[in-house]
Scaffold this active site. Structure first.
Site, PDB file in Angstrom:
ATOM      1  NE  ARG A 173      -3.679  -2.354   0.075  1.00 60.72           N
ATOM      2  CZ  ARG A 173      -3.382  -3.477  -0.606  1.00 60.72           C
ATOM      3  NH1 ARG A 173      -2.299  -3.522  -1.391  1.00 60.72           N
ATOM      4  NH2 ARG A 173      -4.158  -4.519  -0.539  1.00 60.72           N
ATOM      5  CB  SER A 222      -9.143  -1.220   3.607  1.00 56.33           C
ATOM      6  OG  SER A 222      -9.756  -2.366   3.055  1.00 56.33           O
ATOM      7  CD  GLU A 292      -5.568   0.230   2.788  1.00 58.24           C
ATOM      8  OE1 GLU A 292      -5.343  -0.746   3.544  1.00 58.24           O
ATOM      9  OE2 GLU A 292      -6.213   0.142   1.715  1.00 58.24           O
TER      10      GLU A 292
END
Length: 299
Positions: A173, A222, A292
């Site tokens: 990520r 998320s 995130e």
């Protein structure tokens, strides 16, 4: 005569909008305005702006706001939002070239129609190609790094930069590409397959996603990265946070790693809820969750 902040900006073919509301442009439906919203006409217009803007101009980029929390005080400086015309997708053999404004889902559908396998996971990512490049987006075991051939960006001085997968420095990520790069397109590659088989896998992925995630609510996707060897949602559940609320902001009862806006939650409500979750997980597991969702702007 009183001057406005946009008067100091260079002439462009696109549009400047002062005090532009961003709330309706992000999935959370919360957050403050852009001091100036710039919609370039095309990549050349964006390059012209970046090359000629005053050196102290703050520049941010947003896509469709699917993994983004804009704080209630808004974003100072210039916020760039690419137009839909920079979201075209073309096919050449087993390669696709997509503009940065293209929805990931549209890239997946185009790949399926062309009989290109390996990009099905993009159907489950609710953002644009530009955002996916910036965070090495992924789901169901696949990431952007697995399909990227080349990305094209424009730097803060208006120069066009081409980056290989190695140049992108992908990790989980994250990309090591400089923050001042604005991505404008990418080339992806898959494998030849039967279109019906690709669509079937894509449909199953979407069915699984809709059964397990609150995809039809006001959410930012998320919320926290998975710590090494752990699932963020499980840690949140074990900390007793499933359904936890802060005002109208709530930890999704369906999937603990999603925060949702149940009504008129402010960005402050949502961020405070996330920090409460982090504190409870730290207390019960000793693990510090990392956001995130990208949080930007001033409180």
């Amino acid at each position: 005569m009183m001057t406005r902040p946009c008067d100091a900006l260079p002439p462009v073919r696109g549009t400047y909008t002062m005090g532009a509301p961003l709330k309706d442009l992000v999935w959370f439906r919360a957050g403050g305005p852009a001091e100036i919203l710039f919609r370039p006409a095309d990549a050349d217009d964006l390059a012209t702006f970046l090359a000629a803007k005053p050196a102290d101009t703050r520049v941010s980029v947003i896509g469709v706001g699917s993994n983004l929390l804009i704080r209630d005080g808004g974003i100072p400086g210039v916020v760039v939002r690419l137009p839909g015309t920079m979201g075209k997708v073309t096919v050449d053999g087993t390669r696709l070239t997509a503009g940065a404004a293209a929805l990931d889902a549209n890239v997946a559908k185009t790949a399926a129609d062309a009989g290109i396998a390996g990009l099905e996971f993009l159907r489950g990512i609710p953002g644009t190609v530009g955002g996916a490049l910036r965070m090495n987006a992924g789901c169901y075991g696949r990431e952007i790094k697995d399909i990227l051939v080349e990305a094209t960006a424009i730097d803060a001085r208006g120069h066009v930069i081409r980056l290989s997968p190695a140049d992108m420095g992908f990790t989980y990520r994250h990309t090591a590409a400089p923050d001042d790069l604005i991505f404008v397109s990418a080339v992806f590659e898959g494998l030849a397959d039967d279109p019906a088989a690709v669509r079937a896998r894509m449909d199953k992925l979407m069915a699984d996603r809709e059964a397990s995630q609150p995809v039809k609510t006001r959410t930012g996707g998320s919320t926290f990265k998975n710590p090494p060897g752990k699932n963020a949602w499980r840690l949140i559940d074990e900390a007793g946070c499933r359904g936890l609320m802060h005002g109208p902001a709530q930890v999704s009862p369906l999937h603990c790693n999603f925060l949702i806006n149940t009504g008129d939650a402010t960005a402050a409500d949502i961020e405070a809820l996330g920090e409460e979750v982090r504190a409870r997980v730290k207390q019960t597991s000793g693990i510090e969750l990392e956001w995130e969702i990208k949080r930007v702007g001033i409180a």
